[in-house]
Design an enzyme around this catalytic site. Sequence first.
Site, PDB file in Angstrom:
ATOM      1  N   GLN A 102       0.864  -1.180   0.000  1.00 46.41           N
ATOM      2  CA  GLN A 102       0.000   0.000   0.000  1.00 46.41           C
ATOM      3  C   GLN A 102       0.900   1.229   0.000  1.00 46.41           C
ATOM      4  O   GLN A 102       1.743   1.398   0.877  1.00 46.41           O
ATOM      5  CB  GLN A 102      -0.888  -0.008   1.248  1.00 46.41           C
ATOM      6  CG  GLN A 102      -1.610   1.289   1.560  1.00 46.41           C
ATOM      7  CD  GLN A 102      -2.604   1.700   0.498  1.00 46.41           C
ATOM      8  OE1 GLN A 102      -2.528   2.805  -0.047  1.00 46.41           O
ATOM      9  NE2 GLN A 102      -3.543   0.802   0.184  1.00 46.41           N
ATOM     10  N   TYR A 103       0.723   2.111  -0.979  1.00 51.14           N
ATOM     11  CA  TYR A 103       1.570   3.302  -1.046  1.00 51.14           C
ATOM     12  C   TYR A 103       1.239   4.298   0.056  1.00 51.14           C
ATOM     13  O   TYR A 103       2.106   4.732   0.796  1.00 51.14           O
ATOM     14  CB  TYR A 103       1.406   3.990  -2.410  1.00 51.14           C
ATOM     15  CG  TYR A 103       2.150   3.338  -3.542  1.00 51.14           C
ATOM     16  CD1 TYR A 103       2.913   2.191  -3.351  1.00 51.14           C
ATOM     17  CD2 TYR A 103       2.090   3.871  -4.827  1.00 51.14           C
ATOM     18  CE1 TYR A 103       3.590   1.597  -4.395  1.00 51.14           C
ATOM     19  CE2 TYR A 103       2.765   3.277  -5.887  1.00 51.14           C
ATOM     20  CZ  TYR A 103       3.516   2.143  -5.671  1.00 51.14           C
ATOM     21  OH  TYR A 103       4.184   1.565  -6.703  1.00 51.14           O
ATOM     22  N   ASP A 104      -0.013   4.667   0.157  1.00 55.68           N
ATOM     23  CA  ASP A 104      -0.387   5.681   1.146  1.00 55.68           C
ATOM     24  C   ASP A 104      -1.902   5.696   1.281  1.00 55.68           C
ATOM     25  O   ASP A 104      -2.614   6.029   0.340  1.00 55.68           O
ATOM     26  CB  ASP A 104       0.114   7.058   0.726  1.00 55.68           C
ATOM     27  CG  ASP A 104       0.100   8.048   1.877  1.00 55.68           C
ATOM     28  OD1 ASP A 104      -0.887   8.058   2.626  1.00 55.68           O
ATOM     29  OD2 ASP A 104       1.064   8.819   2.012  1.00 55.68           O
TER      30      ASP A 104
END
Length: 490
Positions: free
Chosen positions: A288-290
């Site tokens: 998950q990036y952000d």
Amino acid sequence: MATLFSLSPSPPFSSFLSPVVKTSSFQKTVHCTARPLSVTSNILSPEPDPPPPAVQTFWKWVSGEGLISSKKSPVKPAIVPEGLGLVAQRDIGRNEVVLEVPKKFWINPDTVSASEIGSVCGGLKPWISVALFLIREKKLGEESMWRYYLDILPQFTDSTIYWSEEELSEIQGTQLLSTTIGVKEYVQSEFEKVEEEVILPHKKLFPFPITCDDFLWAFGILRSRAFSRLRGQNLVLIPIADLINHNPSITTEEYAWEIKGGGLFSRDVLFSLRSPVSVKAGEQVMIQYDLDKSNAELALDYGFIESRPERNAYTLTLQISESDEFFGDKLDIAESNDLGETAYFDITLGQSLPPKMIPYLRLVALRGTDAFLLESIFRNAVWGHLELPISHANEELICQVVRAACSSALSGYHTSIEEDEKLMEGRNLDRRLQIAVGTRAGEKKVLQQIDGIFKERELELNELEYYQERRLKDLGLVGEQGDIIFWEPK
């Protein structure tokens, strides 16, 4: 009449990777695919194609340098739907380490300081010095020790900073457009300064032409691939690790990466990358990036959006007018509550308004007989009063102004939500058009939500209890039904 407060379409652009007033896409940078073409909706990926020659050469280089063991490594680079990604060579367990990259293979400001251009980059912003380093190493070609890594970096992504004028016209009226323009102007301005102060005066170090397009390329690479929020690291590129792709179904950012070593007895500092979920051999390892980024931020940074409603957001920028006769008092109250002359409020689709938004609105709208609350005697308690309706006139004003601002913003789009949704149903849109349609539809839905909240509030104005009524109740002068209590003399 003097403006009581204003609502602008988007927060101002702030310096790359520097602390800003609010959490925004310019505060946090994470990592991205080599070319973020799309977002995978689940962990499973089709059988990966063999990587192109440049990637195979890169893999041999990192193996030969001892950065990784190609035979023992749990992952390897491969062609995937997103472009390049990391694919499991065997079954991988949840939170299992998949990569460990020694610090000597990182690219960060320390790398720049130790390079030939370190002496002329000391006073530059970290991202600018790293951008110059990337550009110079790329132009050095075969002479650069980083050539195999640079050869696999994309020339562009689907980030809106690389869109044509025609493509940008599809996000007319959006905050994404105004932010994109602000970013490009910022990069242009920084390039002109560094060209005059560093590049042109040091021709021996930069014997080749460097353009603003080169600078924009480096900015986009850092924006989409650099890791941050690492112990002691504000900006760092990690070769191999930055090939990992984003998966929206992964809903945790914990344990994906960490810095190991660096202590009293450690031999080296390592960047350690983990898989947050279990992965089967042949599937992509993803993270998950952000979780906090909006679709507009994802589009700007990486060149993709998600379909989840909570990714749709709109930032209301509220400001106390300097022409307000109570400007000083209002600013003092705002600052004592961690706000300021300008305040940014992120409104997310399907979620309630930020807690401080309405009190701030009431504050900047205070005037006339309501201004007594600005007196010093109320200073310690005024914010508590602002959390409840002050007067019919004050509450009506904030409703009118916010609704007018929403109406104005909605009129700036050249399509309706219904038209956007019909386009999205077609499922044959160009990738960038998908981003444009999804982003503008999301913004409009949030604006309609905000308008709906204040429209409903307008209808309740006569039913609300205001400050004077609450005060009279506290003094025992008003009954529970709102009737005034009289005492007859004895």
